[in-house]
Design an enzyme around this catalytic site. Structure first.
Site, PDB file in Angstrom:
ATOM      1  N   GLY A 203     -12.883  24.070 -36.313  1.00  0.00           N
ATOM      2  CA  GLY A 203     -13.754  23.755 -37.451  1.00  0.00           C
ATOM      3  C   GLY A 203     -14.032  22.276 -37.429  1.00  0.00           C
ATOM      4  O   GLY A 203     -14.056  21.655 -36.363  1.00  0.00           O
TER       5      GLY A 203
ATOM      6  N   ASN B  64     -16.902  16.658 -26.190  1.00  0.00           N
ATOM      7  CA  ASN B  64     -16.613  17.488 -27.369  1.00  0.00           C
ATOM      8  C   ASN B  64     -16.776  18.973 -27.053  1.00  0.00           C
ATOM      9  O   ASN B  64     -15.949  19.804 -27.444  1.00  0.00           O
ATOM     10  CB  ASN B  64     -17.563  17.124 -28.509  1.00  0.00           C
ATOM     11  CG  ASN B  64     -16.858  16.283 -29.549  1.00  0.00           C
ATOM     12  OD1 ASN B  64     -15.793  15.750 -29.289  1.00  0.00           O
ATOM     13  ND2 ASN B  64     -17.445  16.157 -30.717  1.00  0.00           N
TER      14      ASN B  64
ATOM     15  N   ARG C 161     -14.959  20.600 -43.832  1.00  0.00           N
ATOM     16  CA  ARG C 161     -16.166  21.060 -43.152  1.00  0.00           C
ATOM     17  C   ARG C 161     -15.840  22.097 -42.074  1.00  0.00           C
ATOM     18  O   ARG C 161     -15.006  21.874 -41.211  1.00  0.00           O
ATOM     19  CB  ARG C 161     -16.916  19.863 -42.553  1.00  0.00           C
ATOM     20  CG  ARG C 161     -17.593  19.025 -43.640  1.00  0.00           C
ATOM     21  CD  ARG C 161     -18.280  17.812 -43.074  1.00  0.00           C
ATOM     22  NE  ARG C 161     -17.371  16.719 -42.795  1.00  0.00           N
ATOM     23  CZ  ARG C 161     -17.768  15.501 -42.438  1.00  0.00           C
ATOM     24  NH1 ARG C 161     -19.040  15.239 -42.301  1.00  0.00           N
ATOM     25  NH2 ARG C 161     -16.886  14.553 -42.211  1.00  0.00           N
TER      26      ARG C 161
ATOM     27  N   GLY D 150      -5.684  30.174 -32.004  1.00  0.00           N
ATOM     28  CA  GLY D 150      -5.669  30.181 -33.464  1.00  0.00           C
ATOM     29  C   GLY D 150      -6.919  30.829 -34.023  1.00  0.00           C
ATOM     30  O   GLY D 150      -7.583  31.611 -33.327  1.00  0.00           O
TER      31      GLY D 150
ATOM     32  N   VAL E 221     -16.010   7.863 -39.448  1.00  0.00           N
ATOM     33  CA  VAL E 221     -16.276   6.987 -38.300  1.00  0.00           C
ATOM     34  C   VAL E 221     -16.525   5.541 -38.736  1.00  0.00           C
ATOM     35  O   VAL E 221     -15.871   4.616 -38.268  1.00  0.00           O
ATOM     36  CB  VAL E 221     -17.470   7.534 -37.484  1.00  0.00           C
ATOM     37  CG1 VAL E 221     -18.006   6.516 -36.500  1.00  0.00           C
ATOM     38  CG2 VAL E 221     -17.039   8.797 -36.744  1.00  0.00           C
TER      39      VAL E 221
ATOM     40  N   CYS F  26     -17.324  18.119 -36.276  1.00  0.00           N
ATOM     41  CA  CYS F  26     -17.866  17.787 -34.947  1.00  0.00           C
ATOM     42  C   CYS F  26     -18.096  18.981 -34.026  1.00  0.00           C
ATOM     43  O   CYS F  26     -19.230  19.250 -33.625  1.00  0.00           O
ATOM     44  CB  CYS F  26     -16.961  16.770 -34.281  1.00  0.00           C
ATOM     45  SG  CYS F  26     -17.031  15.179 -35.111  1.00  0.00           S
TER      46      CYS F  26
ATOM     47  N   THR G 126     -23.000  10.592 -33.446  1.00  0.00           N
ATOM     48  CA  THR G 126     -23.276  11.479 -32.310  1.00  0.00           C
ATOM     49  C   THR G 126     -24.740  11.907 -32.378  1.00  0.00           C
ATOM     50  O   THR G 126     -25.152  12.548 -33.356  1.00  0.00           O
ATOM     51  CB  THR G 126     -22.359  12.713 -32.383  1.00  0.00           C
ATOM     52  OG1 THR G 126     -21.006  12.262 -32.456  1.00  0.00           O
ATOM     53  CG2 THR G 126     -22.547  13.610 -31.177  1.00  0.00           C
TER      54      THR G 126
HETATM   55  P1  NAD Z   1     -19.535  11.180 -43.030  1.00  0.00           P
HETATM   56  O1  NAD Z   1     -20.467  12.203 -43.559  1.00  0.00           O
HETATM   57  O2  NAD Z   1     -18.082  11.238 -43.334  1.00  0.00           O
HETATM   58  O3  NAD Z   1     -20.055   9.719 -43.477  1.00  0.00           O
HETATM   59  C1  NAD Z   1     -21.386   9.305 -43.427  1.00  0.00           C
HETATM   60  C2  NAD Z   1     -21.563   8.196 -44.464  1.00  0.00           C
HETATM   61  O4  NAD Z   1     -22.856   7.597 -44.301  1.00  0.00           O
HETATM   62  C3  NAD Z   1     -21.520   8.676 -45.913  1.00  0.00           C
HETATM   63  O5  NAD Z   1     -20.557   7.926 -46.638  1.00  0.00           O
HETATM   64  C4  NAD Z   1     -22.930   8.411 -46.453  1.00  0.00           C
HETATM   65  O6  NAD Z   1     -22.960   8.096 -47.828  1.00  0.00           O
HETATM   66  C5  NAD Z   1     -23.346   7.236 -45.589  1.00  0.00           C
HETATM   67  N1  NAD Z   1     -24.800   6.986 -45.519  1.00  0.00           N
HETATM   68  C6  NAD Z   1     -25.817   7.860 -45.469  1.00  0.00           C
HETATM   69  N2  NAD Z   1     -26.987   7.216 -45.390  1.00  0.00           N
HETATM   70  C7  NAD Z   1     -26.705   5.886 -45.378  1.00  0.00           C
HETATM   71  C8  NAD Z   1     -27.502   4.692 -45.317  1.00  0.00           C
HETATM   72  N3  NAD Z   1     -28.827   4.735 -45.241  1.00  0.00           N
HETATM   73  N4  NAD Z   1     -26.854   3.512 -45.309  1.00  0.00           N
HETATM   74  C9  NAD Z   1     -25.508   3.430 -45.395  1.00  0.00           C
HETATM   75  N5  NAD Z   1     -24.724   4.526 -45.469  1.00  0.00           N
HETATM   76  C10 NAD Z   1     -25.305   5.732 -45.463  1.00  0.00           C
HETATM   77  O7  NAD Z   1     -19.769  11.171 -41.468  1.00  0.00           O
HETATM   78  P2  NAD Z   1     -18.666  11.012 -40.295  1.00  0.00           P
HETATM   79  O8  NAD Z   1     -17.780  12.189 -40.251  1.00  0.00           O
HETATM   80  O9  NAD Z   1     -18.095   9.655 -40.356  1.00  0.00           O
HETATM   81  O10 NAD Z   1     -19.631  11.114 -39.003  1.00  0.00           O
HETATM   82  C11 NAD Z   1     -20.593  10.131 -38.723  1.00  0.00           C
HETATM   83  C12 NAD Z   1     -21.130  10.365 -37.330  1.00  0.00           C
HETATM   84  O11 NAD Z   1     -20.073  10.180 -36.377  1.00  0.00           O
HETATM   85  C13 NAD Z   1     -21.679  11.751 -37.074  1.00  0.00           C
HETATM   86  O12 NAD Z   1     -22.747  11.658 -36.169  1.00  0.00           O
HETATM   87  C14 NAD Z   1     -20.520  12.466 -36.420  1.00  0.00           C
HETATM   88  O13 NAD Z   1     -20.934  13.518 -35.593  1.00  0.00           O
HETATM   89  C15 NAD Z   1     -19.899  11.360 -35.591  1.00  0.00           C
HETATM   90  N6  NAD Z   1     -18.473  11.535 -35.324  1.00  0.00           N
HETATM   91  C16 NAD Z   1     -17.637  11.995 -36.307  1.00  0.00           C
HETATM   92  C17 NAD Z   1     -16.275  12.138 -36.042  1.00  0.00           C
HETATM   93  C18 NAD Z   1     -15.341  12.685 -37.089  1.00  0.00           C
HETATM   94  O14 NAD Z   1     -14.212  13.032 -36.734  1.00  0.00           O
HETATM   95  N7  NAD Z   1     -15.727  12.782 -38.352  1.00  0.00           N
HETATM   96  C19 NAD Z   1     -15.764  11.777 -34.777  1.00  0.00           C
HETATM   97  C20 NAD Z   1     -16.638  11.285 -33.818  1.00  0.00           C
HETATM   98  C21 NAD Z   1     -17.989  11.158 -34.094  1.00  0.00           C
END
Ligand code: NAD
Length: 458
Positions: free
Chosen positions: A258, A209, A328, A254, A12, A261, A122
């Site tokens: 997974g 979601n 994941r 399917g 994100v 999210c 989220t």
């Molecule tokens: P991710 O785990 O891929 O990335 C999180 C990043 O934050 C990591 O690189 C970590 O090192 C960094 N981090 C942790 N603590 C920190 C700090 N104090 N300062 C700076 N960086 C820090 O997470 P993601 O998949 O990008 O998801 C992030 C959020 O967005 C979640 O809440 C998720 O539910 C939501 N979201 C994800 C998706 C998706 O498809 N992955 C889509 C929509 C919403």
């Protein structure tokens, strides 16, 4: 153009940062992971997303995108700080907000001018209220801070496209000041903006979601029934898709959803409801169906084979979906330990995900079995006794049915993504089992062999 800091460079944060820079904002992406930051500075994306690296390199070269671990200078300079850190699931199903809290505290202790903090992660409904309070409690300097909600709807595998051409931008604010700032940031994207209050914005993310998760589980539930009553889920889905009230997307049956999210967001909403004394029965049902669905093929295969012990098992696809290196909650993570416990010798192929998978299951002997990673699909299929398909990558979809028959010791395929046509597989001499459709059984293959059809190995 706005000076933006983004906390967290995952799927994100990094994609948002690169896209904000692409439309002209000045963006500093902050992460605590030094290795990631060094990679990004050298022009390499730490995650696989189509088009992301190009965008990073282009905007870095143009001086609009920076990467750092030095959050203090990044937050001090910023007019708007986006938070995109993880909110992973805790053992009780609730969202872990500790990463958000850490960033909130860092912001409070650092900023020296008025600032809008925007939560993209989220988070459970009401979290933004608490984040605002938390920041104000810990503020060191006399500045104005407000928190807004801006949930993200990108899908991994098409994250850059989904951000640049989002179907809608949801902004949740409690003041005109915050609303106008956020609208200004998104103005160059020319996308529809839905402006609501903070709690509604937070809820929109979960409701959307979980609705999609429900749709998938519903189709999987119907698919399982289709098998029992002799209907075909793909025909059923096609028939349903013409109804505009239903829509044509997310109707594929399917081996379950997974990713980072749907599994955690369904559980977090169920938990949130429970905390308010309410049982969210529909979402609970989606979770239950999904839990069972992930091993539906393993269970089918276990009934068909006496044992997996000493069998060569080909696995095609490890990631939770194509287009991403993310594992994941992938179905492979559920099934591989079951196969290893039974003594299977696994030969796994994935065009992108093998490296990440080997960090969880290193190559070699594990439990009673073993795992080997191969670079070509043929290497997995050669002499295999059984094949499981877990991800519908393009090159896996492109395998010709006859290849299974030619390469495998016993052409027995369990397809969790309904990639192949049942008749094509049967005609090629492959015993083929999928989800919610008729199977090409041993008896079918024997019958074809008796008829002496050319394509079936004698
Ligand atoms: P991710 O785990 O891929 O990335 C999180 C990043 O934050 C990591 O690189 C970590 O090192 C960094 N981090 C942790 N603590 C920190 C700090 N104090 N300062 C700076 N960086 C820090 O997470 P993601 O998949 O990008 O998801 C992030 C959020 O967005 C979640 O809440 C998720 O539910 C939501 N979201 C994800 C998706 C998706 O498809 N992955 C889509 C929509 C919403």
């Amino acid at each position: 153009m706005t000076k933006i800091a983004v906390a967290g460079t995952g799927y994100v944060g990094l994609v948002a940062g690169a896209c904000f820079a692409e439309v002209g904002h000045y963006v500093t992406c902050v992460d605590i992971d030094e290795n990631k930051v060094n990679l990004m500075k050298s022009g390499v994306s730490p995650i696989y997303e189509d088009g992301l690296e190009v965008l990073m390199q282009k905007n870095y070269a143009a001086g609009r995108l920076e990467f750092t671990t030095d959050y203090k200078s990044a937050y001090k300079e910023a007019d708007v700080i986006f938070i995109g850190v993880g909110t992973p699931e805790q053992p009780d199903g609730s969202a872990n907000l500790s990463y958000i809290a850490t960033v909130a505290r860092q912001i409070a202790e650092t900023i020296v001018k008025d600032c809008l903090v925007v939560v993209k992660s989220t988070v459970p409904v009401g979290t933004n209220d608490k984040v605002e309070q938390f920041i104000n409690d810990f503020l060191v300097n006399d500045v104005r801070v407000e928190v807004a909600s801006n949930p993200e709807f990108l899908a991994q595998g098409s994250a850059v496209h989904d951000t640049l051409y989002a179907e809608r931008i949801i902004i949740g604010t409690e003041s005109n000041w915050a609303e106008e700032q956020l609208k200004g940031i998104y103005e160059p994207f020319h996308l529809p903006i839905v402006s609501v209050n903070r709690r509604s914005a937070e809820m929109i993310k979960y409701a959307a979601n979980d609705f999609l998760a429900l749709k998938i589980s519903y189709m999987n539930d119907i698919a399982n029934l289709c098998e029992l009553v002799g209907a075909d889920i793909q025909d059923v889905a096609k028939g349903m898709s013409f109804d505009e009230r239903i829509g044509s997307k997310f109707l594929n049956a399917g081996i379950g959803y997974g990713g980072s999210c749907f599994p955690k967001d369904t559980k977090a909403l169920e938990y949130m409801a429970k905390q308010h004394g309410y049982e969210l029965r529909t979402v609970k049902a989606a979770i239950d169906v999904n839990n069972d669905q992930k091993t539906v093929l393993f269970n089918k295969a276990s009934k068909r084979l006496i044992t997996f012990n000493g069998l060569k098992v080909a696995i095609l696809g490890l990631t939770f979906k194509p287009g991403t290196d993310d594992l994941r909650e992938a179905a492979s993570l559920e099934n591989v330990p079951l196969l290893l416990d039974q003594g299977a010798d696994i030969y796994a192929y994935d065009p992108i995900g093998s490296m990440n998978f080997s960090r969880v299951f290193p190559e070699g002997t594990i439990s009673r079995g073993s795992i080997t990673y191969v670079e070509k699909i043929d290497g997995a299929l050669e002499d295999a006794n059984v094949c499981f398909i877990f991800t519908e990558w393009g090159d896996i979809k492109a395998v010709h049915p006859e290849t299974f028959e030619k390469l495998m010791r016993t052409p027995l395929v369990y397809d969790g993504r309904n990639i192949f046509n049942v008749t094509d597989m049967r005609d090629a001499g492959v015993e083929y089992h999928s989800i919610g459709r008729s199977s090409a059984t041993r008896e079918d293959i024997k019958e074809l062999r008796n008829l002496g059809l050319q394509s079936v190995r004698s």
